[in-house]
Design a protein around this motif. Structure first.
Motif, PDB file in Angstrom:
ATOM      1  N   THR A 161       0.816  -1.207   0.000  1.00  0.00           N
ATOM      2  CA  THR A 161       0.000   0.000   0.000  1.00  0.00           C
ATOM      3  C   THR A 161       0.849   1.255   0.000  1.00  0.00           C
ATOM      4  O   THR A 161       0.565   2.228  -0.723  1.00  0.00           O
ATOM      5  CB  THR A 161      -0.940   0.003   1.217  1.00  0.00           C
ATOM      6  N   GLN A 162       1.924   1.274   0.796  1.00  0.00           N
ATOM      7  CA  GLN A 162       2.742   2.481   0.901  1.00  0.00           C
ATOM      8  C   GLN A 162       3.476   2.771  -0.395  1.00  0.00           C
ATOM      9  O   GLN A 162       3.535   3.916  -0.857  1.00  0.00           O
ATOM     10  CB  GLN A 162       3.747   2.347   2.048  1.00  0.00           C
ATOM     11  N   CYS A 163       4.043   1.739  -1.000  1.00  0.00           N
ATOM     12  CA  CYS A 163       4.748   1.908  -2.270  1.00  0.00           C
ATOM     13  C   CYS A 163       3.795   2.403  -3.346  1.00  0.00           C
ATOM     14  O   CYS A 163       4.123   3.319  -4.118  1.00  0.00           O
ATOM     15  CB  CYS A 163       5.389   0.589  -2.697  1.00  0.00           C
ATOM     16  N   THR A 164       2.595   1.836  -3.399  1.00  0.00           N
ATOM     17  CA  THR A 164       1.606   2.247  -4.382  1.00  0.00           C
ATOM     18  C   THR A 164       1.277   3.729  -4.239  1.00  0.00           C
ATOM     19  O   THR A 164       1.254   4.483  -5.221  1.00  0.00           O
ATOM     20  CB  THR A 164       0.322   1.416  -4.216  1.00  0.00           C
TER      21      THR A 164
ATOM     22  N   LEU B  13       2.480   7.294  -6.820  1.00  0.00           N
ATOM     23  CA  LEU B  13       1.565   8.312  -7.325  1.00  0.00           C
ATOM     24  C   LEU B  13       1.987   9.704  -6.881  1.00  0.00           C
ATOM     25  O   LEU B  13       2.016  10.652  -7.678  1.00  0.00           O
ATOM     26  CB  LEU B  13       0.148   8.010  -6.828  1.00  0.00           C
ATOM     27  N   THR B  14       2.332   9.814  -5.611  1.00  0.00           N
ATOM     28  CA  THR B  14       2.742  11.114  -5.077  1.00  0.00           C
ATOM     29  C   THR B  14       4.025  11.598  -5.735  1.00  0.00           C
ATOM     30  O   THR B  14       4.162  12.782  -6.074  1.00  0.00           O
ATOM     31  CB  THR B  14       2.942  11.024  -3.553  1.00  0.00           C
ATOM     32  N   GLN B  15       4.979  10.687  -5.916  1.00  0.00           N
ATOM     33  CA  GLN B  15       6.247  11.066  -6.537  1.00  0.00           C
ATOM     34  C   GLN B  15       6.035  11.562  -7.955  1.00  0.00           C
ATOM     35  O   GLN B  15       6.595  12.588  -8.360  1.00  0.00           O
ATOM     36  CB  GLN B  15       7.212   9.887  -6.541  1.00  0.00           C
TER      37      GLN B  15
ATOM     38  N   LEU C 122      10.141  12.275 -16.180  1.00  0.00           N
ATOM     39  CA  LEU C 122       9.512  11.312 -15.275  1.00  0.00           C
ATOM     40  C   LEU C 122      10.239   9.976 -15.318  1.00  0.00           C
ATOM     41  O   LEU C 122      10.507   9.356 -14.286  1.00  0.00           O
ATOM     42  CB  LEU C 122       8.046  11.113 -15.663  1.00  0.00           C
ATOM     43  N   GLN C 123      10.537   9.536 -16.529  1.00  0.00           N
ATOM     44  CA  GLN C 123      11.212   8.247 -16.692  1.00  0.00           C
ATOM     45  C   GLN C 123      12.559   8.217 -15.987  1.00  0.00           C
ATOM     46  O   GLN C 123      12.863   7.291 -15.229  1.00  0.00           O
ATOM     47  CB  GLN C 123      11.373   7.950 -18.184  1.00  0.00           C
ATOM     48  N   SER C 124      13.376   9.223 -16.211  1.00  0.00           N
ATOM     49  CA  SER C 124      14.726   9.216 -15.647  1.00  0.00           C
ATOM     50  C   SER C 124      14.703   9.328 -14.127  1.00  0.00           C
ATOM     51  O   SER C 124      15.459   8.636 -13.431  1.00  0.00           O
ATOM     52  CB  SER C 124      15.555  10.359 -16.246  1.00  0.00           C
ATOM     53  N   HIS C 125      13.834  10.163 -13.590  1.00  0.00           N
ATOM     54  CA  HIS C 125      13.775  10.335 -12.134  1.00  0.00           C
ATOM     55  C   HIS C 125      13.225   9.096 -11.437  1.00  0.00           C
ATOM     56  O   HIS C 125      13.771   8.648 -10.427  1.00  0.00           O
ATOM     57  CB  HIS C 125      12.907  11.554 -11.785  1.00  0.00           C
ATOM     58  N   MET C 126      12.161   8.534 -11.973  1.00  0.00           N
ATOM     59  CA  MET C 126      11.526   7.409 -11.291  1.00  0.00           C
ATOM     60  C   MET C 126      12.314   6.121 -11.461  1.00  0.00           C
ATOM     61  O   MET C 126      12.239   5.218 -10.621  1.00  0.00           O
ATOM     62  CB  MET C 126      10.086   7.232 -11.778  1.00  0.00           C
ATOM     63  N   GLN C 127      13.084   6.011 -12.520  1.00  0.00           N
ATOM     64  CA  GLN C 127      13.944   4.838 -12.667  1.00  0.00           C
ATOM     65  C   GLN C 127      15.155   4.930 -11.748  1.00  0.00           C
ATOM     66  O   GLN C 127      15.547   3.941 -11.115  1.00  0.00           O
ATOM     67  CB  GLN C 127      14.407   4.709 -14.113  1.00  0.00           C
ATOM     68  N   ALA C 128      15.734   6.125 -11.645  1.00  0.00           N
ATOM     69  CA  ALA C 128      16.944   6.286 -10.842  1.00  0.00           C
ATOM     70  C   ALA C 128      16.651   6.376  -9.355  1.00  0.00           C
ATOM     71  O   ALA C 128      17.456   5.912  -8.526  1.00  0.00           O
ATOM     72  CB  ALA C 128      17.698   7.537 -11.294  1.00  0.00           C
ATOM     73  N   SER C 129      15.504   6.947  -8.988  1.00  0.00           N
ATOM     74  CA  SER C 129      15.224   7.193  -7.571  1.00  0.00           C
ATOM     75  C   SER C 129      13.789   6.807  -7.226  1.00  0.00           C
ATOM     76  O   SER C 129      12.942   7.667  -6.972  1.00  0.00           O
ATOM     77  CB  SER C 129      15.465   8.666  -7.233  1.00  0.00           C
ATOM     78  N   PRO C 130      13.483   5.518  -7.194  1.00  0.00           N
ATOM     79  CA  PRO C 130      12.131   5.108  -6.806  1.00  0.00           C
ATOM     80  C   PRO C 130      11.905   5.414  -5.333  1.00  0.00           C
ATOM     81  O   PRO C 130      12.861   5.596  -4.569  1.00  0.00           O
ATOM     82  CB  PRO C 130      12.138   3.594  -7.060  1.00  0.00           C
ATOM     83  N   PRO C 131      10.660   5.493  -4.888  1.00  0.00           N
ATOM     84  CA  PRO C 131      10.387   5.740  -3.473  1.00  0.00           C
ATOM     85  C   PRO C 131      11.048   4.688  -2.596  1.00  0.00           C
ATOM     86  O   PRO C 131      11.144   3.509  -2.980  1.00  0.00           O
ATOM     87  CB  PRO C 131       8.857   5.650  -3.397  1.00  0.00           C
ATOM     88  N   SER C 132      11.504   5.106  -1.436  1.00  0.00           N
ATOM     89  CA  SER C 132      12.186   4.162  -0.528  1.00  0.00           C
ATOM     90  C   SER C 132      11.269   3.015  -0.121  1.00  0.00           C
ATOM     91  O   SER C 132      11.732   1.903   0.131  1.00  0.00           O
ATOM     92  CB  SER C 132      12.684   4.912   0.703  1.00  0.00           C
TER      93      SER C 132
ATOM     94  N   THR D 111       2.939  -6.219 -14.549  1.00  0.00           N
ATOM     95  CA  THR D 111       3.583  -4.962 -14.920  1.00  0.00           C
ATOM     96  C   THR D 111       2.806  -3.773 -14.364  1.00  0.00           C
ATOM     97  O   THR D 111       1.669  -3.532 -14.765  1.00  0.00           O
ATOM     98  CB  THR D 111       3.683  -4.812 -16.445  1.00  0.00           C
ATOM     99  N   PRO D 112       3.389  -2.998 -13.451  1.00  0.00           N
ATOM    100  CA  PRO D 112       2.744  -1.756 -13.025  1.00  0.00           C
ATOM    101  C   PRO D 112       2.807  -0.734 -14.166  1.00  0.00           C
ATOM    102  O   PRO D 112       3.841  -0.570 -14.813  1.00  0.00           O
ATOM    103  CB  PRO D 112       3.593  -1.302 -11.830  1.00  0.00           C
ATOM    104  N   VAL D 113       1.697  -0.061 -14.416  1.00  0.00           N
ATOM    105  CA  VAL D 113       1.617   0.976 -15.453  1.00  0.00           C
ATOM    106  C   VAL D 113       1.090   2.245 -14.804  1.00  0.00           C
ATOM    107  O   VAL D 113      -0.025   2.259 -14.270  1.00  0.00           O
ATOM    108  CB  VAL D 113       0.714   0.554 -16.618  1.00  0.00           C
ATOM    109  N   LEU D 114       1.874   3.301 -14.845  1.00  0.00           N
ATOM    110  CA  LEU D 114       1.503   4.575 -14.243  1.00  0.00           C
ATOM    111  C   LEU D 114       1.050   5.532 -15.341  1.00  0.00           C
ATOM    112  O   LEU D 114       1.824   5.878 -16.231  1.00  0.00           O
ATOM    113  CB  LEU D 114       2.688   5.164 -13.491  1.00  0.00           C
ATOM    114  N   SER D 115      -0.217   5.935 -15.300  1.00  0.00           N
ATOM    115  CA  SER D 115      -0.771   6.886 -16.272  1.00  0.00           C
ATOM    116  C   SER D 115      -0.748   8.274 -15.650  1.00  0.00           C
ATOM    117  O   SER D 115      -1.242   8.467 -14.542  1.00  0.00           O
ATOM    118  CB  SER D 115      -2.205   6.506 -16.640  1.00  0.00           C
ATOM    119  N   VAL D 116      -0.161   9.234 -16.372  1.00  0.00           N
ATOM    120  CA  VAL D 116      -0.004  10.596 -15.868  1.00  0.00           C
ATOM    121  C   VAL D 116      -0.623  11.569 -16.865  1.00  0.00           C
ATOM    122  O   VAL D 116      -0.298  11.536 -18.058  1.00  0.00           O
ATOM    123  CB  VAL D 116       1.479  10.943 -15.662  1.00  0.00           C
ATOM    124  N   PHE D 117      -1.504  12.447 -16.377  1.00  0.00           N
ATOM    125  CA  PHE D 117      -2.125  13.452 -17.218  1.00  0.00           C
ATOM    126  C   PHE D 117      -1.960  14.821 -16.577  1.00  0.00           C
ATOM    127  O   PHE D 117      -2.074  14.969 -15.355  1.00  0.00           O
ATOM    128  CB  PHE D 117      -3.612  13.154 -17.424  1.00  0.00           C
ATOM    129  N   TYR D 118      -1.702  15.829 -17.390  1.00  0.00           N
ATOM    130  CA  TYR D 118      -1.482  17.174 -16.869  1.00  0.00           C
ATOM    131  C   TYR D 118      -1.910  18.197 -17.911  1.00  0.00           C
ATOM    132  O   TYR D 118      -2.016  17.898 -19.109  1.00  0.00           O
ATOM    133  CB  TYR D 118       0.004  17.375 -16.521  1.00  0.00           C
TER     134      TYR D 118
END
Length: 323
Positions: free
Chosen positions: A153-156, A160-162, A178-188, A253-260
């Motif tokens: 639950t916490q990772c999920t 999203l928050t990250q 987004l790709q470079s940051h989340m690949q290099a530094s996933p949430p603890s 496979t986790p898939v993160l959809s981002v809209f802005y």
């Protein structure tokens, strides 16, 4: 009506209301396979590809448009299809299982009226392919899992928050950033999820999907009226997955959809879906699409068969105490 009976009646009505809402959530979040989506005996043909198995789910998205417009509310769907292909055998050639090519195709489903290109909406899909084959399936290789049970639950929630915090609408490289940051530094909170490595993250743009042809098989859980677009294809040789905990073919496979919005900085919306193929026997199992700002309750057989009697038992115990 006696006070004790009245309290029992009100409690029973409350439980029935909760149960109705849970069933509604279950329908919305259900992961379905070929038995529901109209596959033929050979699978589901989309474009020039026939997927042997499917896994599909949906989520309700709030798509920011422009400063003067309200967000567009729309149901979007994700479908993963999987197939295995062996090289054709020629005279004198020897077959080898390591030559088998496994392919996963990820399709976005959307209403034909939705035009992300002209609605001032930016969109990205992040496919966590590197971690997929390392997520323990705990006996659910042929069924489904929720994002919470697979990632925690916490990772999920932290994913999203990250993602929301990383979106910079003034940048022309939102998806790549987004790709470079989340690949290099996933949430603890996610670092202990994978048994091997966090691995690669693949980013794909969602603002100009190209609809592909459908046959009698309609892979979107929203039905035949939806267009589907191939967003990502992943392939691997069988020799590359033989030592992994979960075979590539059935991995999650986790898939993160981002809209802005291109013009608003505080309107980013993120949605996490966990996709895997299922077979007919697992078609009634559910998955959860996690949305930003709230945690969905993972509902399924536990809710409909065990949780309701348990809730009624608790209420009856309370009523007996009131009498």
């Amino acid at each position: 009506m006696l006070p004790s009976r009245r309290r029992f009646f009100l409690s029973l009505c409350l439980t029935t209301s909760i149960y109705t809402q849970l069933v509604a959530s279950q329908t919305q979040a259900q992961l379905v396979g070929c038995e529901t989506l109209g596959c033929s005996s050979t699978g589901c043909t989309l474009g020039n590809v026939t997927n042997a198995f499917l896994g599909a789910t949906s989520f309700n998205a709030s798509l920011p448009t422009s400063t003067s417009s309200s967000p567009t509310q729309v149901e979007l769907t994700w479908t993963v299809g999987a197939l295995a292909q062996s090289p054709p055998q020629t005279s004198g050639s020897s077959s080898s299982t390591k030559d088998t090519l496994f392919t996963k195709n990820f399709y976005l489903g959307y209403p034909p009226s939705l035009n992300l290109t002209t609605d001032s909406t930016g969109g990205c899909a992040l496919f966590f392919e590197g971690i997929a084959r390392s997520i323990p399936l705990n006996g659910s290789e042929y069924g489904s899992m929720t994002c919470q049970s697979a990632l925690g639950t916490q990772c999920t929630s932290d994913l999203l928050t990250q993602a929301e915090g990383l979106v910079n609408t003034k940048s022309n490289t939102v998806c790549a950033d987004l790709q470079s940051h989340m690949q290099a530094s996933p949430p603890s909170s996610c670092l202990g999820v994978a048994t091997v490595t966090w691995g690669s993250v693949v980013a794909k743009d969602l603002t100009s999907p190209q609809a592909i042809s459908q046959t009698s098989c309609h892979p979107s859980v929203a039905g035949a009226g939806y267009d589907v677009a191939l967003i990502e294809t992943q392939t691997v040789r069988s020799e590359d997955v033989s030592s992994d905990l979960a075979p590539f073919f059935y991995s999650l496979t986790p898939v993160l959809s981002v809209f802005y919005s291109d013009s608003q900085t505080a309107t980013t919306k993120t949605y996490l879906s966990c996709l895997k193929v299922i077979d007919a026997a697992a078609g009634s199992v559910t998955t959860t699409t996690q949305t930003s700002g709230a945690l969905d309750l993972p509902v399924g057989r536990l809710v409909t068969k065990e949780l309701l009697p348990l809730a009624l038992g608790v209420i009856l115990t309370g009523v007996l105490g009131w009498v």
